[in-house]
Design an enzyme around this catalytic site. Structure first.
Site, short mmCIF file in Angstrom:
data_model
loop_
_atom_site.label_atom_id
_atom_site.label_comp_id
_atom_site.label_asym_id
_atom_site.label_seq_id
_atom_site.Cartn_x
_atom_site.Cartn_y
_atom_site.Cartn_z
N ARG A 46 89.93 -22.59 -83.72
CA ARG A 46 90.49 -22.95 -85.03
C ARG A 46 90.95 -21.68 -85.73
O ARG A 46 90.71 -20.59 -85.25
CB ARG A 46 89.43 -23.69 -85.86
N ALA A 48 94.48 -20.33 -88.11
CA ALA A 48 95.91 -20.36 -87.78
C ALA A 48 96.32 -19.41 -86.65
O ALA A 48 96.92 -19.83 -85.66
CB ALA A 48 96.73 -20.13 -89.05
N ASP A 235 97.25 -21.03 -93.64
CA ASP A 235 97.66 -21.84 -92.48
C ASP A 235 99.18 -21.98 -92.41
O ASP A 235 99.74 -22.15 -91.33
CB ASP A 235 97.01 -23.23 -92.55
N ASN A 244 96.10 -23.54 -97.32
CA ASN A 244 94.90 -22.97 -96.72
C ASN A 244 93.77 -23.98 -96.88
O ASN A 244 93.96 -25.06 -97.45
CB ASN A 244 94.56 -21.62 -97.38
O1 MRU Z 1 90.35 -26.02 -90.33
P1 MRU Z 1 90.34 -24.58 -89.95
O2 MRU Z 1 88.98 -24.03 -89.77
O3 MRU Z 1 91.25 -24.29 -88.78
O4 MRU Z 1 90.98 -23.86 -91.21
C1 MRU Z 1 91.17 -22.47 -91.17
C2 MRU Z 1 91.67 -21.90 -92.44
O5 MRU Z 1 91.96 -22.61 -93.38
C3 MRU Z 1 91.91 -20.43 -92.46
O6 MRU Z 1 91.70 -19.92 -93.73
C4 MRU Z 1 93.36 -20.14 -92.03
O7 MRU Z 1 93.64 -20.75 -90.81
C5 MRU Z 1 93.63 -18.70 -91.93
S1 MRU Z 1 92.83 -17.98 -90.55
C6 MRU Z 1 93.23 -16.35 -90.46
#
Ligand code: MRU
Length: 336
Positions: A46, A48, A235, A244
């Site tokens: 998980r 981004a 994201d 995000n």
């Molecule tokens: O649902 P997730 O855990 O994939 O969400 C991740 C986030 O919201 C992070 O803050 C985002 O992907 C940035 S990661 C560098």
């Protein structure tokens, strides 16, 4: 094996199973694209930038496992795999970016052997690039932090959300490497607890001072003067907002009220400047994620639940966008 990375290729695709953390650091091998899609949907992998690499490696995996007799058939298979991987999580733009980049590299080839080799080479390049970019982004952002700062972060934008190093946590790591003392307030991040399970774990493991809080505490801490800056990841950054993890918007509004700088750290691959907020699908997840905690049901049976995974923070609440090409102060945006 390469456990300093979140995902890697070693005669196949491996990733750290983030659902086992912080209890166990377990690498799992992806046997096929279906298993990778399950891992993406259930957040074993998980964040981004990590999703960007996972998507590209997914194309390499599909090519490796394909029995297609010719390039035409193999490309058709890869295109089908690409559509399935891209639709597994809709909000982080990096996932489709990584898939499409590997697919483009693969489809420029004319033999099945070259397609296999080229898809893997591109995925490996994306993963290497991710580390270089995060280090550059971290160095740029580190200048914004002062010795002794207390920094609020939300969700996990650390090495577990990338191939290594991290975006928001990469900035903190770079500032610490430059000799500054930084203390982090990590929000637990309901409902899936990426803050307590992942951010607190990876910072503590690196010996970075971290205090775990519930996200509902950030306003009170800001009011008491205990937070100097906030840094989160992204994201997807559109023309008008930053998508995000759900809860980010609340921190941004509170930071504005308390005159605390609110930064977003993200690679250019997270920018989607052709779109605006209304064009983007925000993933809605299983209601059970809110109704139960660690397998114990808390909410009454049959209760109505709303569980969006992300929110949108208008750019006017963002003090600066920290990227590998420098810091951009909205409405100024990077040339992407
Ligand atoms: O649902 P997730 O855990 O994939 O969400 C991740 C986030 O919201 C992070 O803050 C985002 O992907 C940035 S990661 C560098």
């Amino acid at each position: 094996m390469c456990e300093s990375r979140t995902l890697w290729w070693d005669d196949g695709l491996w990733l750290i199973d983030q659902n086992k953390l912080p209890g166990e650091l377990v690498p799992i091998r992806m046997k096929n694209v279906r298993q990778l899609i399950e891992a993406i949907k259930t957040l074993r992998v998980r964040g981004a930038p990590a999703l960007g690499s996972a998507g590209a490696y997914g194309i390499a995996l599909a090519a490796q496992l394909s029995h297609a007799a010719n390039a035409f058939d193999m490309i058709q298979e890869l295109e089908m795999a690409a559509d399935m991987i891209k639709s597994s999580r809709p909000t982080a733009v990096n996932l489709s970016w990584g898939v499409e980049r590997a697919l483009r590299a693969a489809t420029s080839q004319e033999t099945v052997e070259d397609i296999r080799e080229c898809a893997l080479r591109e995925a490996e390049e994306i993963a290497e690039e991710d580390i270089r970019i995060n280090k550059a982004l971290g160095k740029n952002g580190a200048k914004l932090l002062e010795d002794g700062d207390n920094v609020l972060t939300h969700c996990n934008a650390g090495r577990l959300a990338c191939v290594a190093w991290g975006t928001a946590l990469g900035v903190i790591r770079s500032a610490i490497s430059a000799g500054k003392q930084i203390h982090v307030y990590a929000c637990e991040t309901r409902p899936l607890h990426q803050g307590s399970r992942l951010t607190a774990w990876e910072l503590a493991r690196d010996g970075i001072p971290v205090t775990l809080i519930c996200e509902s505490m950030s306003g009170s801490l800001m009011r008491k003067g205990r937070i100097d800056k906030a840094i989160v990841g992204a994201d997807r950054i559109t023309k008008d907002v930053v998508f995000n993890k759900i809860g980010t918007y609340n921190h941004a509004v509170l930071a504005k009220y308390h005159k605390i700088p609110f930064y977003v750290a993200a690679p250019l691959s997270s920018f989607d400047l052709r779109h605006e907020e209304q064009d983007i699908t925000v993933e809605e997840r299983d209601p059970e994620e809110i109704c139960a905690l660690a397998g114990v049901r808390l909410a009454p049976e049959g209760i109505d639940v709303y569980n969006p995974a992300f929110d949108a923070t208008p750019l006017e609440l963002v003090t600066g966008l920290i990227t590998e090409k420098g810091i951009f102060r909205p409405p100024l945006m990077p040339p992407v």
